[in-house]
Design a protein around this motif. Structure first.
Motif, PDB file in Angstrom:
ATOM      1  N   PRO A   1      -2.330  -0.376  -4.409  1.00  0.00           N
ATOM      2  CA  PRO A   1      -3.454   0.408  -3.878  1.00  0.00           C
ATOM      3  C   PRO A   1      -2.944   1.640  -3.119  1.00  0.00           C
ATOM      4  O   PRO A   1      -1.961   1.562  -2.377  1.00  0.00           O
TER       5      PRO A   1
ATOM      6  N   THR B   1      -3.951   4.802  -0.515  1.00  0.00           N
ATOM      7  CA  THR B   1      -4.848   5.483   0.409  1.00  0.00           C
ATOM      8  C   THR B   1      -4.493   6.957   0.362  1.00  0.00           C
ATOM      9  O   THR B   1      -3.374   7.346   0.722  1.00  0.00           O
TER      10      THR B   1
ATOM     11  N   GLY C   1      -7.092   1.841  -0.899  1.00  0.00           N
ATOM     12  CA  GLY C   1      -7.611   2.220  -2.208  1.00  0.00           C
ATOM     13  C   GLY C   1      -8.623   3.343  -2.179  1.00  0.00           C
ATOM     14  O   GLY C   1      -9.250   3.648  -3.199  1.00  0.00           O
TER      15      GLY C   1
ATOM     16  N   ALA D   1      -1.251   5.457  -8.222  1.00  0.00           N
ATOM     17  CA  ALA D   1      -2.019   4.214  -8.314  1.00  0.00           C
ATOM     18  C   ALA D   1      -1.806   3.504  -9.636  1.00  0.00           C
ATOM     19  O   ALA D   1      -2.084   2.302  -9.754  1.00  0.00           O
TER      20      ALA D   1
ATOM     21  N   ARG E   1       0.831  -1.201   0.000  1.00  0.00           N
ATOM     22  CA  ARG E   1       0.000   0.000   0.000  1.00  0.00           C
ATOM     23  C   ARG E   1       0.866   1.251   0.000  1.00  0.00           C
ATOM     24  O   ARG E   1       1.916   1.295   0.631  1.00  0.00           O
TER      25      ARG E   1
END
Length: 303
Positions: free
Chosen positions: A132, A134, A195, A127, A98
């Motif tokens: 993914p 955040t 995501g 992305a 992530r």
């Protein structure tokens, strides 16, 4: 988890790294000059402008925080886009699970400033590598050595009247740096945040001019507000870029990019993160007091 923090020696990075360490994470602090890094974590040398340096820095990392921008460069939009592409691709190749990115608030249905458009473009480019992302979108961050806050503080400290264009009354939702960090750390434990693009802000929605007058009041000053009919955002940004660096020591290009964002409303419309990372953010006055205390401590330590 092993976590890479880009921009570890920057404003947000300096606050984030200690909190990640306190939470029990292993932190790799990415910097272009590891030999002079004095913060927490393990310094690792890398530069997003040199993609070949990213793989060693990202090796073995579960999560990577992307806290880099180039507002002090004329071609910051191009530079930040290239950096995001390179970092997203390198993170995917390294097996990072992530990326967490601190972006800017702003309604995408409006024609935003170059600064805000660039922040939103970076979200998608990060992305694009397949990892993914955040994204946490914030407005004005209140804290010692924050560029936006330093401009506000210096204007209040040095100008006899608070001069603002008549259109600089857009709403903003300032947030304390400590609360930004609580959200940045907190999302690590929330699978539902993976995501997602989430908006963060303090407890109050204010006008930009309110930020000036309320800081004046906190410091026992009577602030005289003067609104001037500056017809062009570009003209106001150019004027501020000449005057404000004399007060704040901020790069002219950075000042111009930030001032060009003043007419745009930057408030939270989607508060899902409040249930994901539940706590009560500071109001503006408390955030301002904390920033002033941080500054006093820093100057006292340097004396």
């Amino acid at each position: 988890m092993r976590i890479l923090v880009t921009g570890a020696s920057g404003f947000i990075g300096r606050h984030l790294v200690p909190e990640l360490l306190d939470a029990g994470h292993e932190v790799a602090a990415m910097t272009r000059r590891p030999e002079s890094y004095t913060g927490g974590g393990e310094p690792v040398g890398a530069d997003v402008a040199r993609p070949e340096t990213l793989a060693p820095a990202l090796a073995g990392c579960d999560v990577a925080y992307f806290l880099i921008h180039s507002l002090d460069r004329r071609d910051f939009v191009k530079r930040d886009a290239a950096a995001a592409r390179a970092f997203g691709a390198a993170a995917e190749q390294a097996g990072v699970r992530r990326i967490v990115y601190l972006s800017g608030l702003g309604d995408e249905t409006e024609t935003l400033s170059a600064h805000l458009r660039s922040r939103h473009e970076v979200e998608g480019l990060l992305a694009g590598g397949g990892v993914p992302v955040t994204t946490l979108r914030a407005g004005v961050v209140i804290g010692d050595l924050s560029t936006s806050w330093e401009i506000i503080r210096q204007v209040v400290a040095h100008l006899p009247a608070l001069v603002a264009p008549t259109w600089a009354t857009a709403r903003t939702q300032p947030i304390a740096v400590d609360d930004v960090v609580r959200y940045l750390v907190g999302v690590l434990d929330v699978e539902a945040s993976i995501g997602q693009t989430l908006e963060i802000g303090g407890s109050e929605v204010l006008r930009y001019t309110d930020l000036l007058t309320r800081l004046s009041a906190l410091q026992g000053r009577v602030a005289l507000q003067v609104f001037v009919p500056v017809p062009s955002v570009r003209l106001a940004a150019l004027a501020a870029a000449q005057v404000l660096p004399l007060l704040a020591g901020v790069d002219r290009r950075t000042v111009r990019a930030l001032v060009e964002s003043l007419p745009y409303e930057v408030v939270v419309h989607d508060d899902r993160i409040r249930s994901m990372v539940p706590f009560e953010p500071m109001d503006y006055d408390d955030a301002a007091r904390a920033a002033l205390r941080q500054r006093a401590l820093r100057l006292g330590a340097a004396a």
